[in-house]
Scaffold this motif. Structure first.
Motif, PDB file in Angstrom:
ATOM      1  N   ASP A  46     104.781  98.011  55.803  1.00  0.00           N
ATOM      2  CA  ASP A  46     105.278  97.001  56.746  1.00  0.00           C
ATOM      3  C   ASP A  46     104.227  96.714  57.814  1.00  0.00           C
ATOM      4  N   TRP A  47     103.595  97.768  58.297  1.00  0.00           N
ATOM      5  CA  TRP A  47     102.532  97.609  59.291  1.00  0.00           C
ATOM      6  C   TRP A  47     101.394  96.751  58.708  1.00  0.00           C
ATOM      7  N   ALA A  48     101.007  97.040  57.464  1.00  0.00           N
ATOM      8  CA  ALA A  48      99.909  96.304  56.831  1.00  0.00           C
ATOM      9  C   ALA A  48     100.260  94.825  56.669  1.00  0.00           C
ATOM     10  N   ARG A  49     101.492  94.545  56.270  1.00  0.00           N
ATOM     11  CA  ARG A  49     101.912  93.141  56.123  1.00  0.00           C
ATOM     12  C   ARG A  49     101.894  92.416  57.465  1.00  0.00           C
ATOM     13  N   ALA A  50     102.330  93.099  58.509  1.00  0.00           N
ATOM     14  CA  ALA A  50     102.309  92.495  59.849  1.00  0.00           C
ATOM     15  C   ALA A  50     100.872  92.251  60.308  1.00  0.00           C
ATOM     16  N   ALA A  51      99.996  93.216  60.078  1.00  0.00           N
ATOM     17  CA  ALA A  51      98.590  93.063  60.463  1.00  0.00           C
ATOM     18  C   ALA A  51      97.940  91.915  59.686  1.00  0.00           C
ATOM     19  N   LEU A  52      98.277  91.802  58.409  1.00  0.00           N
ATOM     20  CA  LEU A  52      97.764  90.707  57.592  1.00  0.00           C
ATOM     21  C   LEU A  52      98.242  89.368  58.134  1.00  0.00           C
ATOM     22  N   GLY A  53      99.515  89.287  58.470  1.00  0.00           N
ATOM     23  CA  GLY A  53     100.051  88.047  59.035  1.00  0.00           C
ATOM     24  C   GLY A  53      99.324  87.643  60.307  1.00  0.00           C
ATOM     25  N   GLN A  54      99.062  88.606  61.167  1.00  0.00           N
ATOM     26  CA  GLN A  54      98.341  88.319  62.409  1.00  0.00           C
ATOM     27  C   GLN A  54      96.916  87.848  62.120  1.00  0.00           C
ATOM     28  N   SER A  55      96.267  88.483  61.155  1.00  0.00           N
ATOM     29  CA  SER A  55      94.905  88.090  60.790  1.00  0.00           C
ATOM     30  C   SER A  55      94.875  86.679  60.217  1.00  0.00           C
ATOM     31  N   LEU A  56      95.866  86.354  59.399  1.00  0.00           N
ATOM     32  CA  LEU A  56      95.913  85.015  58.817  1.00  0.00           C
ATOM     33  C   LEU A  56      96.194  83.953  59.871  1.00  0.00           C
ATOM     34  N   GLU A  57      97.033  84.279  60.845  1.00  0.00           N
ATOM     35  CA  GLU A  57      97.270  83.341  61.947  1.00  0.00           C
ATOM     36  C   GLU A  57      95.988  83.097  62.734  1.00  0.00           C
ATOM     37  N   ALA A  58      95.229  84.153  62.992  1.00  0.00           N
ATOM     38  CA  ALA A  58      93.960  84.019  63.709  1.00  0.00           C
ATOM     39  C   ALA A  58      92.968  83.193  62.894  1.00  0.00           C
ATOM     40  N   ALA A  59      92.923  83.420  61.588  1.00  0.00           N
ATOM     41  CA  ALA A  59      92.012  82.662  60.721  1.00  0.00           C
ATOM     42  C   ALA A  59      92.369  81.178  60.742  1.00  0.00           C
ATOM     43  N   LYS A  60      93.673  80.889  60.705  1.00  0.00           N
ATOM     44  CA  LYS A  60      94.128  79.496  60.741  1.00  0.00           C
ATOM     45  C   LYS A  60      93.714  78.830  62.056  1.00  0.00           C
ATOM     46  N   ARG A  61      93.886  79.552  63.167  1.00  0.00           N
ATOM     47  CA  ARG A  61      93.475  79.005  64.470  1.00  0.00           C
ATOM     48  C   ARG A  61      91.975  78.717  64.513  1.00  0.00           C
ATOM     49  N   ASP A  62      91.206  79.524  63.764  1.00  0.00           N
ATOM     50  CA  ASP A  62      89.756  79.331  63.725  1.00  0.00           C
ATOM     51  C   ASP A  62      89.321  78.320  62.678  1.00  0.00           C
ATOM     52  N   GLY A  63      90.296  77.718  61.989  1.00  0.00           N
ATOM     53  CA  GLY A  63      89.985  76.647  61.055  1.00  0.00           C
ATOM     54  C   GLY A  63      89.732  77.078  59.620  1.00  0.00           C
ATOM     55  N   PHE A  64      90.069  78.312  59.267  1.00  0.00           N
ATOM     56  CA  PHE A  64      89.858  78.789  57.899  1.00  0.00           C
ATOM     57  C   PHE A  64      91.137  78.643  57.090  1.00  0.00           C
ATOM     58  N   SER A  65      91.001  78.301  55.836  1.00  0.00           N
ATOM     59  CA  SER A  65      92.168  78.202  54.962  1.00  0.00           C
ATOM     60  C   SER A  65      92.686  79.604  54.645  1.00  0.00           C
ATOM     61  N   GLU A  66      93.967  79.666  54.306  1.00  0.00           N
ATOM     62  CA  GLU A  66      94.568  80.959  53.985  1.00  0.00           C
ATOM     63  C   GLU A  66      93.887  81.603  52.778  1.00  0.00           C
ATOM     64  N   GLY A  67      93.607  80.810  51.757  1.00  0.00           N
ATOM     65  CA  GLY A  67      92.953  81.354  50.561  1.00  0.00           C
ATOM     66  C   GLY A  67      91.591  81.946  50.857  1.00  0.00           C
ATOM     67  N   LEU A  68      90.810  81.227  51.636  1.00  0.00           N
ATOM     68  CA  LEU A  68      89.485  81.721  52.002  1.00  0.00           C
ATOM     69  C   LEU A  68      89.588  82.981  52.850  1.00  0.00           C
ATOM     70  N   ALA A  69      90.525  82.990  53.787  1.00  0.00           N
ATOM     71  CA  ALA A  69      90.713  84.161  54.647  1.00  0.00           C
ATOM     72  C   ALA A  69      91.154  85.373  53.830  1.00  0.00           C
ATOM     73  N   LEU A  70      92.066  85.165  52.891  1.00  0.00           N
ATOM     74  CA  LEU A  70      92.525  86.280  52.053  1.00  0.00           C
ATOM     75  C   LEU A  70      91.384  86.851  51.217  1.00  0.00           C
ATOM     76  N   ARG A  71      90.556  85.989  50.665  1.00  0.00           N
ATOM     77  CA  ARG A  71      89.417  86.468  49.869  1.00  0.00           C
ATOM     78  C   ARG A  71      88.451  87.258  50.736  1.00  0.00           C
TER      79      ARG A  71
END
Length: 71
Positions: free
Chosen positions: A5-30
């Motif tokens: 659960d912690w890892a999923r929450a941390a991932l969600g936060q990282s993806l939100e930050a990536a989106k704010r910085d203009g990166f696509s979710e797919g690119l951020a996940l890779r």
């Protein structure tokens, strides 16, 4: 909260930050996957890490039935 659960929450936060910085979710996940593998390789033997990644890759389909599962 468990570790997954912690890892999923941390991932969600990282993806939100990536989106704010203009990166696509797919690119951020890779990029995150590459970073996790790179960091994990410093802590675990390469063959152990490769086996875990292979297991995860082979079990991506949530609809797949496994011989050890019962109906």
């Amino acid at each position: 909260m468990g570790i997954h659960d912690w890892a999923r929450a941390a991932l969600g936060q990282s993806l939100e930050a990536a989106k704010r910085d203009g990166f696509s979710e797919g690119l951020a996940l890779r990029a995150l996957l590459s970073a996790v593998v790179e960091r994990s390789a410093k802590l675990r033997p390469a063959d152990d890490l490769a086996q875990e990644l292979t297991f995860l890759a082979e079990n991506l389909d949530p609809e797949r039935d496994y011989s050890f599962m019962r109906p």
